[in-house]
Design an enzyme around this catalytic site. Structure first.
Site, short mmCIF file in Angstrom:
data_model
loop_
_atom_site.label_atom_id
_atom_site.label_comp_id
_atom_site.label_asym_id
_atom_site.label_seq_id
_atom_site.Cartn_x
_atom_site.Cartn_y
_atom_site.Cartn_z
N ARG A 31 0.82 -1.21 0.00
CA ARG A 31 0.00 0.00 0.00
C ARG A 31 0.86 1.26 0.00
O ARG A 31 0.57 2.22 -0.75
CB ARG A 31 -0.93 -0.01 1.21
CG ARG A 31 -1.94 1.12 1.23
CD ARG A 31 -3.03 0.94 0.17
NE ARG A 31 -2.71 1.57 -1.11
CZ ARG A 31 -3.14 1.13 -2.27
NH1 ARG A 31 -3.89 0.07 -2.36
NH2 ARG A 31 -2.83 1.77 -3.39
N GLU B 37 4.28 39.47 -6.85
CA GLU B 37 2.98 39.15 -7.45
C GLU B 37 2.20 40.45 -7.68
O GLU B 37 2.10 41.29 -6.78
CB GLU B 37 2.22 38.23 -6.51
CG GLU B 37 0.81 37.88 -6.93
CD GLU B 37 0.11 37.05 -5.87
OE1 GLU B 37 0.26 35.82 -5.89
OE2 GLU B 37 -0.59 37.65 -5.01
N ASP C 252 -0.81 37.63 -11.73
CA ASP C 252 -1.76 36.74 -11.06
C ASP C 252 -3.19 36.99 -11.52
O ASP C 252 -3.72 38.10 -11.39
CB ASP C 252 -1.65 36.94 -9.54
CG ASP C 252 -2.49 35.94 -8.78
OD1 ASP C 252 -2.42 34.74 -9.09
OD2 ASP C 252 -3.25 36.36 -7.88
N LYS D 150 4.13 38.36 -2.06
CA LYS D 150 2.75 38.11 -2.47
C LYS D 150 1.82 39.21 -1.94
O LYS D 150 2.28 40.14 -1.27
CB LYS D 150 2.31 36.72 -2.01
CG LYS D 150 3.12 35.61 -2.71
CD LYS D 150 2.67 34.24 -2.30
CE LYS D 150 1.32 33.87 -2.87
NZ LYS D 150 1.32 33.75 -4.35
N LYS E 45 2.31 24.40 -3.45
CA LYS E 45 1.03 23.77 -3.10
C LYS E 45 1.15 22.25 -3.23
O LYS E 45 0.50 21.61 -4.05
CB LYS E 45 -0.08 24.32 -3.98
CG LYS E 45 -0.35 25.80 -3.74
CD LYS E 45 -1.43 26.33 -4.67
CE LYS E 45 -1.66 27.81 -4.44
NZ LYS E 45 -2.68 28.37 -5.37
#
Length: 277
Positions: free
Chosen positions: A98, A195, A216, A165, A133
């Site tokens: 697994r 950003e 963005d 950001k 992410k």
């Protein structure tokens, strides 16, 4: 900690999570001398990633378990194809099954999606890159899989580069002030990225001497305008809502990089089975 040690640490934690003390089912069914053979079979087509990690899972459990595969990282696999053959302790194979599959299926899923994105922008200058992410604790594996699919890695962690950001900007007061503060500390070897969300914000970032500007959630028209105004002063990165069917059009605006959080944050695992003979 180097990459090999990071990967081994992930494997050890995953195996411990699956077997706090011992595998009651296998312990009561088999003795330590019983051996088995199994095949690893692709149930859908995709890009292979994580085969070496798959092998390492069984090596950690019992180094007498043999996993044989002629396939390499980044190669295409077809539905029904035998990816690898496994031979060794029955209990050892069942213990690792697994964990090994979970890692392999996720990595193949990431590599497959990345490859599809790369193909959408082929014959353009654009690079497809990932983001931070990633699944907690699995970042090194997620980013290896992106590379297997033909993509590139963004920052591995917060110390790899400056990325200012929206919340940084709000806390500082302005784009210019944020870049000024960072540049007063950053060595010349460390690039500064910021950003922005509009053409006017882009102009402020460019005039403040940002090295990379992330556009963005901009429209195609606004991205094209930023490219026109930029004149190669900054590296331009498009980000936000970068779906597969939109990538070709975004690449056509002239940006340099497209970053896609979806490569790793919500990827579908590739369907792969381990079957005993």
């Amino acid at each position: 900690m180097n990459d090999n040690l990071k990967v081994k640490d992930i494997i050890l934690k995953a195996l411990k999570e699956d077997k706090e003390t011992y595998d009651v089912t296998s312990e009561w069914l088999f003795d330590n001398q019983e051996r088995s053979r199994a095949r690893l079979i692709a149930k859908e087509e995709g890009i292979l990633s994580g085969i070496d990690v798959f092998k390492d899972v069984f090596k950690v459990i019992d180094d007498s378990i043999v996993v044989s595969s002629a396939l390499k990282e980044g190669e295409s696999i077809t539905k029904g194809q035998v990816i690898a053959e496994i031979e060794g302790s029955t209990k050892g194979i069942l213990y690792g099954e697994r964990t090994a599959l979970n890692i392999l299926q996720r990595m193949c899923g990431i590599a497959t999606l990345t490859n599809a994105c790369v193909k959408e922008v082929q014959n353009t200058k654009v690079k497809i890159v990932d983001t931070r992410k990633t699944a907690p604790g699995l970042r090194i594996l997620d980013k290896i899989a992106v590379r297997a699919g033909g993509g590139f890695n963004h920052r591995f962690n917060l110390s790899d580069g400056v990325l200012i950001k929206d919340n940084h900007i709000k806390a500082c007061g302005s784009i210019s002030e944020a870049i000024k503060r960072v540049k007063s500390h950053a060595p010349h070897t460390l690039k500064v990225e910021i950003e922005v969300e509009s053409v006017s914000e882009f102009l402020e970032a460019m005039n403040a001497k940002a090295d990379i500007v992330m556009l963005d959630n901009m429209t195609l028209e606004d991205m094209k305008e930023c490219v026109r105004l930029n004149q190669s002063n900054c590296t331009l990165e498009a980000s936000g809502n970068m779906k597969l069917d939109r990538l070709h059009a975004v690449a056509g605006t002239g940006v340099d990089v497209i970053s896609i959080g979806g490569l790793t944050h919500s990827v579908k695992a590739l369907d792969i089975s381990l079957r005993f003979e």
